[in-house]
Write a protein that holds these residues in place. Structure first.
Motif, mmCIF file in Angstrom:
data_model
loop_
_atom_site.group_PDB
_atom_site.id
_atom_site.type_symbol
_atom_site.label_atom_id
_atom_site.label_comp_id
_atom_site.label_asym_id
_atom_site.label_seq_id
_atom_site.Cartn_x
_atom_site.Cartn_y
_atom_site.Cartn_z
ATOM 1 N N ARG A 197 0.835 -1.206 0.000
ATOM 2 C CA ARG A 197 0.000 0.000 0.000
ATOM 3 C C ARG A 197 0.871 1.259 0.000
ATOM 4 N N ALA A 223 -3.983 4.165 -4.011
ATOM 5 C CA ALA A 223 -4.162 3.258 -2.874
ATOM 6 C C ALA A 223 -5.558 3.406 -2.275
ATOM 7 N N PHE A 255 -6.907 -0.023 -3.923
ATOM 8 C CA PHE A 255 -5.914 -0.940 -3.350
ATOM 9 C C PHE A 255 -6.430 -2.371 -3.295
ATOM 10 N N HIS A 270 -5.826 -4.116 -6.632
ATOM 11 C CA HIS A 270 -4.526 -4.099 -7.312
ATOM 12 C C HIS A 270 -3.862 -5.465 -7.353
#
Length: 113
Positions: free
Chosen positions: A10, A18, A22, A25
């Motif tokens: 992060r 983020a 996040f 991802h």
């Protein structure tokens, strides 16, 4: 708060990214990129906290292992500091203990000088 590899991932991302995505991802970012990002964040943190002489003094073939142990010890120290919050002792003593834990840090916990 103890640090984890998730937190390193992060921290590597721009704040906006983020905050927005996040959780997604991991699905979309190649595993090697994630590994490189964690290594980069951890290396930066260790160099900043311990200095380049500490890093250079470690055997190259054991540096990755030292870095992972470093995270473990940082987490142990964070847990000790959190445990102090609930103890019934004067604040001045708590502050002194936290100061000692911070000064000793993960490097001392690893017994690497």
């Amino acid at each position: 708060m103890p640090y984890s590899t998730v937190q390193y991932r992060r921290d590597h991302l721009p704040a906006t990214l983020a905050n927005l995505s996040f959780d997604r991802h991991v699905e979309r970012v190649p595993e090697q990129y994630i590994k490189n990002a964690i290594a980069s964040c951890l290396a930066s943190k260790m160099v900043y906290k311990e200095g380049t002489k500490f890093i250079d003094s470690q055997p190259k073939d054991k540096l990755a292992k030292v870095a992972l142990k470093y995270i473990e010890k940082e987490n142990e120290i964070a847990k000790l500091k959190e445990a102090l919050i609930d103890t019934s002792m004067p604040e001045k003593e708590k502050e002194a203990i936290v100061k000692l834990l911070d000064a000793g840090g993960a490097r001392t916990a690893l017994n690497l000088f």
